[in-house]
Motif scaffolding. Structure first.
Motif, PDB file in Angstrom:
ATOM      1  N   ALA A 282       0.838  -1.199   0.000  1.00  0.00           N
ATOM      2  CA  ALA A 282       0.000   0.000   0.000  1.00  0.00           C
ATOM      3  C   ALA A 282       0.873   1.249   0.000  1.00  0.00           C
ATOM      4  O   ALA A 282       1.764   1.385   0.844  1.00  0.00           O
ATOM      5  N   PRO A 283       0.635   2.180  -0.931  1.00  0.00           N
ATOM      6  CA  PRO A 283       1.458   3.386  -0.982  1.00  0.00           C
ATOM      7  C   PRO A 283       1.209   4.267   0.236  1.00  0.00           C
ATOM      8  O   PRO A 283       0.069   4.555   0.590  1.00  0.00           O
ATOM      9  N   GLY A 284       2.285   4.659   0.899  1.00  0.00           N
ATOM     10  CA  GLY A 284       2.139   5.590   2.021  1.00  0.00           C
ATOM     11  C   GLY A 284       2.207   4.978   3.398  1.00  0.00           C
ATOM     12  O   GLY A 284       2.242   5.710   4.393  1.00  0.00           O
TER      13      GLY A 284
ATOM     14  N   ALA B  39      -8.587  12.964   7.036  1.00  0.00           N
ATOM     15  CA  ALA B  39      -7.619  12.047   6.445  1.00  0.00           C
ATOM     16  C   ALA B  39      -7.875  11.918   4.944  1.00  0.00           C
ATOM     17  O   ALA B  39      -8.907  12.384   4.431  1.00  0.00           O
ATOM     18  N   ALA B  40      -6.960  11.268   4.249  1.00  0.00           N
ATOM     19  CA  ALA B  40      -7.072  11.106   2.795  1.00  0.00           C
ATOM     20  C   ALA B  40      -7.010   9.629   2.450  1.00  0.00           C
ATOM     21  O   ALA B  40      -5.934   9.025   2.542  1.00  0.00           O
ATOM     22  N   PRO B  41      -8.125   9.024   2.049  1.00  0.00           N
ATOM     23  CA  PRO B  41      -8.106   7.600   1.676  1.00  0.00           C
ATOM     24  C   PRO B  41      -7.066   7.342   0.598  1.00  0.00           C
ATOM     25  O   PRO B  41      -6.926   8.111  -0.358  1.00  0.00           O
ATOM     26  N   GLY B  42      -6.335   6.219   0.756  1.00  0.00           N
ATOM     27  CA  GLY B  42      -5.269   5.941  -0.203  1.00  0.00           C
ATOM     28  C   GLY B  42      -5.205   4.508  -0.683  1.00  0.00           C
ATOM     29  O   GLY B  42      -4.425   4.201  -1.580  1.00  0.00           O
TER      30      GLY B  42
ATOM     31  N   TYR C  79     -12.622   4.076  -7.274  1.00  0.00           N
ATOM     32  CA  TYR C  79     -12.744   5.425  -6.703  1.00  0.00           C
ATOM     33  C   TYR C  79     -11.388   6.115  -6.618  1.00  0.00           C
ATOM     34  O   TYR C  79     -11.109   6.890  -5.706  1.00  0.00           O
ATOM     35  N   GLY C  80     -10.518   5.784  -7.584  1.00  0.00           N
ATOM     36  CA  GLY C  80      -9.203   6.386  -7.627  1.00  0.00           C
ATOM     37  C   GLY C  80      -8.184   5.743  -6.712  1.00  0.00           C
ATOM     38  O   GLY C  80      -7.041   6.206  -6.640  1.00  0.00           O
ATOM     39  N   LEU C  81      -8.558   4.679  -6.023  1.00  0.00           N
ATOM     40  CA  LEU C  81      -7.650   4.030  -5.070  1.00  0.00           C
ATOM     41  C   LEU C  81      -7.214   2.667  -5.600  1.00  0.00           C
ATOM     42  O   LEU C  81      -8.002   1.973  -6.247  1.00  0.00           O
ATOM     43  N   PRO C  82      -5.976   2.254  -5.324  1.00  0.00           N
ATOM     44  CA  PRO C  82      -5.557   0.905  -5.715  1.00  0.00           C
ATOM     45  C   PRO C  82      -6.362  -0.139  -4.954  1.00  0.00           C
ATOM     46  O   PRO C  82      -6.595  -0.002  -3.744  1.00  0.00           O
TER      47      PRO C  82
ATOM     48  N   VAL D 149     -13.585  -5.898   3.526  1.00  0.00           N
ATOM     49  CA  VAL D 149     -12.955  -4.845   2.721  1.00  0.00           C
ATOM     50  C   VAL D 149     -12.491  -3.756   3.690  1.00  0.00           C
ATOM     51  O   VAL D 149     -13.222  -3.385   4.606  1.00  0.00           O
ATOM     52  N   ILE D 150     -11.272  -3.283   3.488  1.00  0.00           N
ATOM     53  CA  ILE D 150     -10.734  -2.203   4.317  1.00  0.00           C
ATOM     54  C   ILE D 150     -10.430  -1.006   3.431  1.00  0.00           C
ATOM     55  O   ILE D 150      -9.724  -1.128   2.430  1.00  0.00           O
ATOM     56  N   VAL D 151     -10.978   0.130   3.782  1.00  0.00           N
ATOM     57  CA  VAL D 151     -10.642   1.394   3.123  1.00  0.00           C
ATOM     58  C   VAL D 151      -9.839   2.188   4.134  1.00  0.00           C
ATOM     59  O   VAL D 151     -10.260   2.356   5.287  1.00  0.00           O
ATOM     60  N   ALA D 152      -8.678   2.697   3.732  1.00  0.00           N
ATOM     61  CA  ALA D 152      -7.794   3.322   4.718  1.00  0.00           C
ATOM     62  C   ALA D 152      -6.961   4.443   4.127  1.00  0.00           C
ATOM     63  O   ALA D 152      -6.727   4.506   2.916  1.00  0.00           O
TER      64      ALA D 152
END
Length: 388
Positions: free
Chosen positions: A139-141, A274-277, A315-318, A330-333
């Motif tokens: 995961a980036p970041g 925060a910014a979902p990534g 949604y723009g996320l990997p 599912v985890i969105v973080a």
């Protein structure tokens, strides 16, 4: 005759040979026969330089120059106490260790790259392999903190007072801030294999590289599993453990996670600043998200056309898939709010002595990871579909 210079030169030559001995011992591409032959040659060179160094010192002592030479050399040739005083006795023991003492030195030393038995370049190489094999670390970041010592504390601001309007000439109210600390205690992940010298010599593939790859894969799989599902007891604390993130349990009848739920989680994370990534998904839920359509079963895929790389994102996320996540999860973080401590890199070591009586070689891989923490539970949303 400058005996000090002669002795130091011999010792420098010996040090270079000892360094080459270490390289040969760690060379996974040399056969055992090649290693044995080369180590015999290097051993003879070590003996020769040791003899030259001793001869220089002995000749200097005969001319009453040994102690003055040692003092000018900073105590290289004569032992010194902690206060720098010259002491008689076993000065050559630490300067020119025997084979057994050299073996102990290698076993006891533990530099940050993983020990003298593993060159820094190899250790770094396998760290990258571990990162590539771990879906969590992909995961980036994600914050990976390297540290020294027994534990690691990351200061965290948990709250502060809100400033207000101050009238002209009035005193400005004093603010306050509350701090806490995220503590990381290292856990050692290790793997151990053995192989007979017959297998290593007769195999059609490079067995040392193969075994190292298997151990690295095993470590990656276990660390990945614990980063998601770890209980925090004798292992890492995983993201799905209660309290680490924000749990969203779907009501009965919602047996799959849909994009509506992902978008809601995305918005909730934005709501705390925060910014979902990243989106992590178990294989069953990744399949459901990728095949979800606009009009149930006959519309366009919401994740994009099947020929687009959009099926790897949402949604723009990997969209990263891991079988180490619990099913229906599912985890969105915001991965920048996730912290992992690394005490020492992956170290792969080999010993031909441990199983000497069995004519076998032992392989060991170790990796010390220190905890996993989220600095704001709202930055990690764990969505769990209903079982029925």
């Amino acid at each position: 005759m400058n005996y000090e210079k002669l002795a130091k030169n011999a010792l420098e030559q010996r040090a270079a040979v000892v360094s080459e001995i270490r390289s040969v011992q760690d060379n996974l591409r040399m056969s055992d026969a090649e290693k044995s032959e080369r180590l015999k040659e290097l051993g003879r060179e070590v003996d020769r330089y040791e003899a030259e160094a001793r001869d220089a010192v002995e000749r200097g002592e005969r001319e009453a120059e040994a102690r003055s030479l040692a003092a000018r050399a900073g105590g290289v040739l004569i032992g010194r106490s902690e206060r720098g005083e010259i002491r008689d006795g076993d000065e050559w023991r630490g300067l020119l260790p025997s084979g057994n003492e050299y073996r102990a030195l290698v076993a006891e030393s533990s530099p940050s790259a993983g020990g003298y038995a593993v060159p820094t370049t190899v250790a770094g190489k396998w760290v990258e392999h571990l990162r590539n094999a771990s879906v969590f670390l992909k995961a980036p970041g994600v914050n990976v903190h390297r540290f020294e010592g027994g534990s690691f504390v990351l200061p965290s601001l948990t709250g502060s007072s809100t400033p207000g309007v101050t009238a002209e000439g009035a005193s400005i109210a004093e603010s306050s801030a509350t701090f806490a600390g995220l503590t990381f205690a290292p856990q050692k992940y290790a793997d151990f294999y053995r192989a007979s010298n017959e297998v290593i010599s007769d195999a059609s593939v490079e067995m040392r590289d193969l075994i190292a790859g298997v151990m690295t894969r095993n470590l990656a799989a276990k660390v990945d599993l614990d980063c998601f599902q770890g209980t925090g007891t004798a292992q890492l604390t995983g993201l799905t453990k209660a309290g680490v993130g924000t749990a969203v349990n779907l009501a009965v009848g919602n047996t799959v996670v849909k994009w509506d739920h992902v978008i809601s989680a995305y918005s909730d994370i934005e709501g705390i600043g925060a910014a979902p990534g990243v989106i992590w998904a178990s294989p069953d839920m990744a399949k459901a998200l990728r095949t979800e359509r606009e009009n149930s079963t006959n519309g366009s895929y919401l994740a994009g056309r099947v020929t687009d790389p959009a099926t790897k994102a949402g949604y723009g996320l990997p969209l990263l898939v891991s079988a180490n996540l619990p099913t229906k999860t599912v985890i969105v973080a915001d991965p920048t709010r996730v912290h992992v401590g690394v005490r020492s890199d992956v170290a792969i070591a080999m010993s031909e002595d441990f199983l000497f009586d069995k004519d076998a070689v032992a392989f060991r891989a170790t990796f010390r990871v220190a905890g996993l923490a989220v600095d704001n539970p709202g930055a990690v949303v764990v969505i769990k579909a209903s079982a029925t």
